[in-house]
Motif scaffolding. Structure first.
Motif, PDB file in Angstrom:
ATOM      1  N   ILE A 119      40.523  32.970  45.785  1.00 22.22           N
ATOM      2  CA  ILE A 119      41.385  34.149  45.663  1.00 22.22           C
ATOM      3  C   ILE A 119      40.707  35.347  46.300  1.00 22.22           C
ATOM      4  O   ILE A 119      39.524  35.591  46.069  1.00 22.22           O
ATOM      5  N   ASP A 120      41.447  36.092  47.100  1.00 22.00           N
ATOM      6  CA  ASP A 120      40.948  37.348  47.656  1.00 22.00           C
ATOM      7  C   ASP A 120      40.958  38.382  46.539  1.00 22.00           C
ATOM      8  O   ASP A 120      42.012  38.808  46.085  1.00 22.00           O
ATOM      9  N   ARG A 121      39.782  38.769  46.073  1.00 15.48           N
ATOM     10  CA  ARG A 121      39.687  39.676  44.924  1.00 15.48           C
ATOM     11  C   ARG A 121      40.286  41.048  45.211  1.00 15.48           C
ATOM     12  O   ARG A 121      40.717  41.731  44.301  1.00 15.48           O
ATOM     13  N   GLY A 122      40.335  41.464  46.466  1.00 15.66           N
ATOM     14  CA  GLY A 122      40.986  42.728  46.799  1.00 15.66           C
ATOM     15  C   GLY A 122      42.469  42.666  46.498  1.00 15.66           C
ATOM     16  O   GLY A 122      43.060  43.613  45.981  1.00 15.66           O
ATOM     17  N   ASN A 123      43.082  41.527  46.804  1.00 16.24           N
ATOM     18  CA  ASN A 123      44.511  41.352  46.519  1.00 16.24           C
ATOM     19  C   ASN A 123      44.763  41.103  45.036  1.00 16.24           C
ATOM     20  O   ASN A 123      45.847  41.385  44.549  1.00 16.24           O
ATOM     21  N   LEU A 124      43.763  40.580  44.337  1.00 19.38           N
ATOM     22  CA  LEU A 124      43.928  40.299  42.912  1.00 19.38           C
ATOM     23  C   LEU A 124      44.234  41.579  42.141  1.00 19.38           C
ATOM     24  O   LEU A 124      45.168  41.626  41.355  1.00 19.38           O
ATOM     25  N   LYS A 125      43.464  42.645  42.390  1.00 15.97           N
ATOM     26  CA  LYS A 125      43.705  43.899  41.684  1.00 15.97           C
ATOM     27  C   LYS A 125      45.098  44.423  41.997  1.00 15.97           C
ATOM     28  O   LYS A 125      45.822  44.859  41.097  1.00 15.97           O
ATOM     29  N   ASN A 126      45.509  44.359  43.252  1.00 16.97           N
ATOM     30  CA  ASN A 126      46.856  44.816  43.616  1.00 16.97           C
ATOM     31  C   ASN A 126      47.925  43.997  42.901  1.00 16.97           C
ATOM     32  O   ASN A 126      48.919  44.542  42.423  1.00 16.97           O
ATOM     33  N   SER A 127      47.732  42.704  42.823  1.00 11.99           N
ATOM     34  CA  SER A 127      48.706  41.843  42.145  1.00 11.99           C
ATOM     35  C   SER A 127      48.766  42.151  40.655  1.00 11.99           C
ATOM     36  O   SER A 127      49.845  42.228  40.069  1.00 11.99           O
ATOM     37  N   LEU A 128      47.593  42.327  40.046  1.00 15.90           N
ATOM     38  CA  LEU A 128      47.568  42.651  38.626  1.00 15.90           C
ATOM     39  C   LEU A 128      48.198  44.017  38.368  1.00 15.90           C
ATOM     40  O   LEU A 128      48.961  44.187  37.414  1.00 15.90           O
TER      41      LEU A 128
ATOM     42  N   VAL B 201      42.052  33.224  33.844  1.00 20.35           N
ATOM     43  CA  VAL B 201      40.797  32.532  33.532  1.00 20.35           C
ATOM     44  C   VAL B 201      40.364  31.679  34.726  1.00 20.35           C
ATOM     45  O   VAL B 201      39.191  31.695  35.123  1.00 20.35           O
ATOM     46  N   ASP B 202      41.311  30.955  35.341  1.00 21.49           N
ATOM     47  CA  ASP B 202      40.995  30.121  36.504  1.00 21.49           C
ATOM     48  C   ASP B 202      40.507  30.942  37.695  1.00 21.49           C
ATOM     49  O   ASP B 202      39.720  30.462  38.501  1.00 21.49           O
ATOM     50  N   MET B 203      40.967  32.178  37.791  1.00 27.76           N
ATOM     51  CA  MET B 203      40.522  33.057  38.882  1.00 27.76           C
ATOM     52  C   MET B 203      39.141  33.629  38.619  1.00 27.76           C
ATOM     53  O   MET B 203      38.580  34.334  39.446  1.00 27.76           O
ATOM     54  N   GLY B 204      38.596  33.323  37.449  1.00 30.79           N
ATOM     55  CA  GLY B 204      37.235  33.733  37.157  1.00 30.79           C
ATOM     56  C   GLY B 204      37.107  35.031  36.386  1.00 30.79           C
ATOM     57  O   GLY B 204      35.999  35.540  36.227  1.00 30.79           O
ATOM     58  N   LEU B 205      38.225  35.597  35.914  1.00 30.03           N
ATOM     59  CA  LEU B 205      38.123  36.828  35.132  1.00 30.03           C
ATOM     60  C   LEU B 205      37.527  36.501  33.769  1.00 30.03           C
ATOM     61  O   LEU B 205      37.911  35.533  33.116  1.00 30.03           O
ATOM     62  N   SER B 206      36.594  37.315  33.354  1.00 32.42           N
ATOM     63  CA  SER B 206      35.963  37.140  32.044  1.00 32.42           C
ATOM     64  C   SER B 206      36.896  37.652  30.955  1.00 32.42           C
ATOM     65  O   SER B 206      37.845  38.408  31.229  1.00 32.42           O
ATOM     66  N   ASP B 207      36.610  37.263  29.729  1.00 33.11           N
ATOM     67  CA  ASP B 207      37.369  37.801  28.592  1.00 33.11           C
ATOM     68  C   ASP B 207      37.272  39.323  28.578  1.00 33.11           C
ATOM     69  O   ASP B 207      38.244  40.011  28.293  1.00 33.11           O
ATOM     70  N   GLU B 208      36.088  39.839  28.921  1.00 28.59           N
ATOM     71  CA  GLU B 208      35.872  41.283  28.925  1.00 28.59           C
ATOM     72  C   GLU B 208      36.753  41.967  29.959  1.00 28.59           C
ATOM     73  O   GLU B 208      37.350  43.015  29.701  1.00 28.59           O
ATOM     74  N   ALA B 209      36.852  41.384  31.160  1.00 27.26           N
ATOM     75  CA  ALA B 209      37.668  41.976  32.223  1.00 27.26           C
ATOM     76  C   ALA B 209      39.152  41.956  31.851  1.00 27.26           C
ATOM     77  O   ALA B 209      39.873  42.931  32.075  1.00 27.26           O
ATOM     78  N   ILE B 210      39.602  40.848  31.288  1.00 23.35           N
ATOM     79  CA  ILE B 210      41.003  40.744  30.877  1.00 23.35           C
ATOM     80  C   ILE B 210      41.297  41.752  29.781  1.00 23.35           C
ATOM     81  O   ILE B 210      42.313  42.456  29.823  1.00 23.35           O
ATOM     82  N   ALA B 211      40.396  41.864  28.814  1.00 27.19           N
ATOM     83  CA  ALA B 211      40.586  42.808  27.708  1.00 27.19           C
ATOM     84  C   ALA B 211      40.637  44.242  28.218  1.00 27.19           C
ATOM     85  O   ALA B 211      41.501  45.033  27.812  1.00 27.19           O
ATOM     86  N   ARG B 212      39.748  44.575  29.115  1.00 29.06           N
ATOM     87  CA  ARG B 212      39.699  45.927  29.663  1.00 29.06           C
ATOM     88  C   ARG B 212      40.999  46.248  30.403  1.00 29.06           C
ATOM     89  O   ARG B 212      41.575  47.313  30.238  1.00 29.06           O
TER      90      ARG B 212
END
Length: 66
Positions: free
Chosen positions: A7-16, A37-48
């Motif tokens: 996954i292109d992490r730059g596009n991930l933030k835009n998608s989210l 979770v599959d994209m590698g986001l931690s519980d902390e990142a998802i919570a934030r």
């Protein structure tokens, strides 16, 4: 990991950001939580991102994902 392409992490933030604006709320559907979770986001990142306690993310992940 499910073997999805990298996954292109730059596009991930835009998608989210777009999803959040379109009304995605916590708790997420199982498939959406699994994707984050599959994209590698931690519980902390998802919570934030969703403004919820890390314990809420951890509980949802442990109860709903295999």
């Amino acid at each position: 990991m499910t073997g999805f392409p990298q996954i292109d992490r730059g596009n991930l933030k835009n998608s989210l950001d777009r999803s959040f604006v379109e009304g995605v709320d916590w708790p997420l559907p199982d498939a959406a939580l699994a994707a984050l979770v599959d994209m590698g986001l931690s519980d902390e990142a998802i919570a934030r991102y969703f403004g919820v306690p890390v314990s809420a993310v951890r509980r949802e992940r442990e109860e709903r994902l295999p």
